[in-house]
Design a protein around this motif. Structure first.
Motif, mmCIF file in Angstrom:
data_model
loop_
_atom_site.group_PDB
_atom_site.id
_atom_site.type_symbol
_atom_site.label_atom_id
_atom_site.label_comp_id
_atom_site.label_asym_id
_atom_site.label_seq_id
_atom_site.Cartn_x
_atom_site.Cartn_y
_atom_site.Cartn_z
ATOM 1 N N THR A 6 0.816 -1.207 0.000
ATOM 2 C CA THR A 6 0.000 0.000 0.000
ATOM 3 C C THR A 6 0.853 1.262 0.000
ATOM 4 N N SER A 9 -2.763 7.179 0.896
ATOM 5 C CA SER A 9 -3.465 8.200 0.107
ATOM 6 C C SER A 9 -2.519 8.992 -0.787
ATOM 7 N N ARG A 11 1.021 9.234 -3.569
ATOM 8 C CA ARG A 11 1.574 8.677 -4.794
ATOM 9 C C ARG A 11 3.011 8.298 -4.476
ATOM 10 N N GLN A 39 -2.254 -1.733 -3.597
ATOM 11 C CA GLN A 39 -3.017 -0.480 -3.590
ATOM 12 C C GLN A 39 -2.033 0.575 -4.070
ATOM 13 N N GLY A 41 -2.680 3.771 -5.370
ATOM 14 C CA GLY A 41 -2.995 5.191 -5.325
ATOM 15 C C GLY A 41 -2.920 5.797 -6.714
ATOM 16 N N ASN A 42 -2.361 6.979 -6.808
ATOM 17 C CA ASN A 42 -2.217 7.662 -8.099
ATOM 18 C C ASN A 42 -0.816 7.497 -8.682
ATOM 19 N N GLU A 56 -11.628 -0.085 -12.145
ATOM 20 C CA GLU A 56 -11.289 0.083 -10.739
ATOM 21 C C GLU A 56 -10.119 -0.784 -10.308
ATOM 22 N N LYS A 71 -6.548 1.350 -7.176
ATOM 23 C CA LYS A 71 -6.084 2.657 -6.695
ATOM 24 C C LYS A 71 -6.463 2.915 -5.242
ATOM 25 N N PHE A 72 -7.749 2.969 -4.958
ATOM 26 C CA PHE A 72 -8.212 3.340 -3.616
ATOM 27 C C PHE A 72 -9.432 2.514 -3.223
ATOM 28 N N LYS A 73 -9.610 2.336 -1.930
ATOM 29 C CA LYS A 73 -10.819 1.768 -1.336
ATOM 30 C C LYS A 73 -11.088 2.573 -0.070
ATOM 31 N N LEU A 76 -8.571 0.018 4.191
ATOM 32 C CA LEU A 76 -7.562 -0.995 3.879
ATOM 33 C C LEU A 76 -7.556 -2.120 4.911
ATOM 34 N N THR A 94 -0.815 4.270 8.702
ATOM 35 C CA THR A 94 -0.733 2.904 8.183
ATOM 36 C C THR A 94 0.130 2.041 9.087
#
Length: 173
Positions: A6, A9, A11, A39, A41-42, A56, A71-73, A76, A94
């Motif tokens: 991960t 949030s 990049r 995961q 992100g951007n 998605e 990308k996102f949920k 997590l 995290t």
């Protein structure tokens, strides 16, 4: 076994590119990880085009490993709970969430963030034995040498400690 990667949030191109590299995938496979959930992100990485046009998530097989990427949920937590290993950016939220779940954790501080604050946290928690810290260039080696049984259990949350500290600062003691 399942590894969850991960970036939170943010990049973190370097971490995601590293995870998809043959050397990291080989290290994960050699340690018995056959499934990876990423995961991203951007982040920008070679397979990001598979998330274009409103997709998605995507799934692929690479170097003997099944990879699911999104990308996102909203949360997590489920992914962390299912994981046998978590590899993460070194964000404080995290880190604490994963350590409180008693999951083995390798963190990769993002050096592009302000004041390199993730490195300070990663170094401190590694010295205490709660996790292992790595760099994107050393991630394959860190995974290969990683021994989760050598980690020190993270202490459970104790809300009374904050209350005592606040009471002392306010002069109630």
């Amino acid at each position: 076994m399942l590894a969850f990667i991960t970036v939170g949030s943010t990049r973190f191109d370097g971490l995601i590119k590293s995870v998809f590299s043959p050397s990291v995938l080989a290290s994960l496979s050699n340690k018995g990880y056959t499934n990876i959930v990423v995961q991203c992100g951007n982040s920008d990485f070679p397979y990001v085009h598979l998330l274009a046009h409103g997709e998605e998530s995507f799934q692929l097989e690479k170097d003997g490993v099944t990879i699911e990427c999104w990308k996102f949920k909203p949360s997590l937590q489920t992914n962390c709970e299912r994981a046998d290993l978590v590899i993460s950016h070194a964000g404080s939220g995290t880190i604490v969430d994963v350590l409180r779940m008693d999951k083995p954790l390798i963190v990769v501080p993002n050096p592009t963030l302000a004041d390199n604050h993730q490195q300070e946290l990663a170094t401190a928690l590694e010295k205490l034995g709660h996790l292992r810290s790595s760099t994107t260039s050393q991630l394959a080696n860190t995974i290969q040498e990683f021994d989760a049984s050598s980690l020190t259990k993270f202490p459970p949350f104790d809300g009374s400690r904050f209350r005592k500290l606040l009471d002392e600062e306010m002069g109630f003691f």
